[in-house]
Design an enzyme around this catalytic site. Sequence first.
Site, PDB file in Angstrom:
ATOM      1  N   GLY A 182      -6.881   5.772  -2.786  1.00 22.39           N
ATOM      2  CA  GLY A 182      -6.961   4.580  -1.941  1.00 22.39           C
ATOM      3  C   GLY A 182      -5.860   3.588  -2.210  1.00 22.39           C
ATOM      4  N   VAL A 238     -12.176  13.573  -7.867  1.00 24.39           N
ATOM      5  CA  VAL A 238     -12.134  14.845  -7.143  1.00 24.39           C
ATOM      6  C   VAL A 238     -12.001  15.985  -8.153  1.00 24.39           C
ATOM      7  CG1 VAL A 238     -10.855  16.257  -5.492  1.00 24.39           C
ATOM      8  CG2 VAL A 238     -11.161  13.811  -5.063  1.00 24.39           C
ATOM      9  N   HIS A 440       7.224 -25.139  12.764  1.00 25.40           N
ATOM     10  CA  HIS A 440       5.867 -25.250  13.287  1.00 25.40           C
ATOM     11  C   HIS A 440       5.848 -24.909  14.775  1.00 25.40           C
ATOM     12  CE1 HIS A 440       1.783 -26.779  13.748  1.00 25.40           C
ATOM     13  NE2 HIS A 440       2.213 -27.395  14.840  1.00 25.40           N
TER      14      HIS A 440
END
Length: 452
Positions: A182, A238, A440
């Site tokens: 992962g 695994v 902005h």
Amino acid sequence: MYDLMILGGGPAGYRAAEVAAANGMKTLVIEKRALGGVCLNEGCIPSKTLLHSAKIYDYAKGGGEKYGVYAENARLDHAYVIKRKDKVVKTLVQGIAYTLKNHKADVVYAEAKITGRSAEGFTVEAEGKTYEGKKLLIATGSEALLPPINGLHDAYKAGYALTNREILSLEKVPASLCIIGGGVIGLEMASYFCSAGSKVTVVEMMNKIAGPTDSEISALLLDHYKAKGVTFHLGAKVTALTDGSVTFEKDGETVTIETEKALVSIGRRAVTKEIGLESIGVLTERGAVVTDEQMKTNVPGVFAAGDVNGKSMLAHTAYREAEVAVNVMLGKKDRMDYSAVPAVIYTNPESASVGETEETAKAKGYDVEVKKLSMNYSGRYLAENEGGKGICKVVYEKGTERLLGVAMLGNPASEIIVAATEMIAREDRMVDLQKVIFPHPTVGEVLRETAF
């Protein structure tokens, strides 16, 4: 006789060749596959091409409704996505080849092996021909790690188990996909194939995803993936693969799941075997070439950059390491600094970080303060991310208020993190961050808002 011979044409190799040749060094690059290395051909660029298609598809099949945009009968043509990926890769590879040619750097496509020393430097053999160079840069990169899991090598040979190389060229989307690991590669592929229609399961040995990513952001990513439909088995090891199933142990129990394909993405290892390092006595540790902050090895005139030294294993790190190596060869003062190397997971939403996390800073003995803020404090983020749960975290040293790290979850974190990278590289304080003027409205303003 070349001034510089480079083994490997990936990010470190081709960047070093560009800089060296542009500065008048007669340069040779020997690459066994294709210019661009793993990043361009089998990693960074191909995966981002797929992920962009998935993002558009997610919006089209329902995500756009949150913004008042409706599309009917949306579908993802995976074959076309792969075709477009190949086109993007080809264009960029051609661009690198053109740049090297323009700088008059020579390129040889072949397996290369260092064979020893010559009167003025080193010798390398490729396709039965011997090349000589005064200096040598090892940039052979890394390869996917295939651990000694029962049945894995047979499953890989049979085409059932895949690495990053094979999965990015799959002709069709598998009905089910089990991802072993992962980390960054696993999560990005989980994101794409889940969007594309696969039933995705991630099996991860650790109790969190995303590796060294900030724990809070890792947890938010996990929630996002679960909501998207990905199944996770954390703290699971695994133990076996067969053609059609993956077996793992979790909480003392053995679990077997059926899956059409399995992606193995548990890490990478430096490519140092069978390239002749022993012929000139280059030192390695845990399979990686040992380098100092100037990218020098223990052998004078021999340098190493990129994944092969095992330090950072990121393309952008490789670029900078290559520049440092060549600058040192040219007699320029330079050194590699790993304290401000950004990392990104290109999922949707993106995760990006630089410097220390709260956990790593405390582990190193820093007395830290943490400020965090919802990305919704940015007007542009709120306008473009309906229901977004992004956050920005700033870690700084108590007392000095020196910035130690920044982590964020939310689009486009990958584009914002460069500002934080510069601040940490300069060892800015919180007061310095508060004085930065951001345009902005931009999502990047959230950095400044977090500081306040």
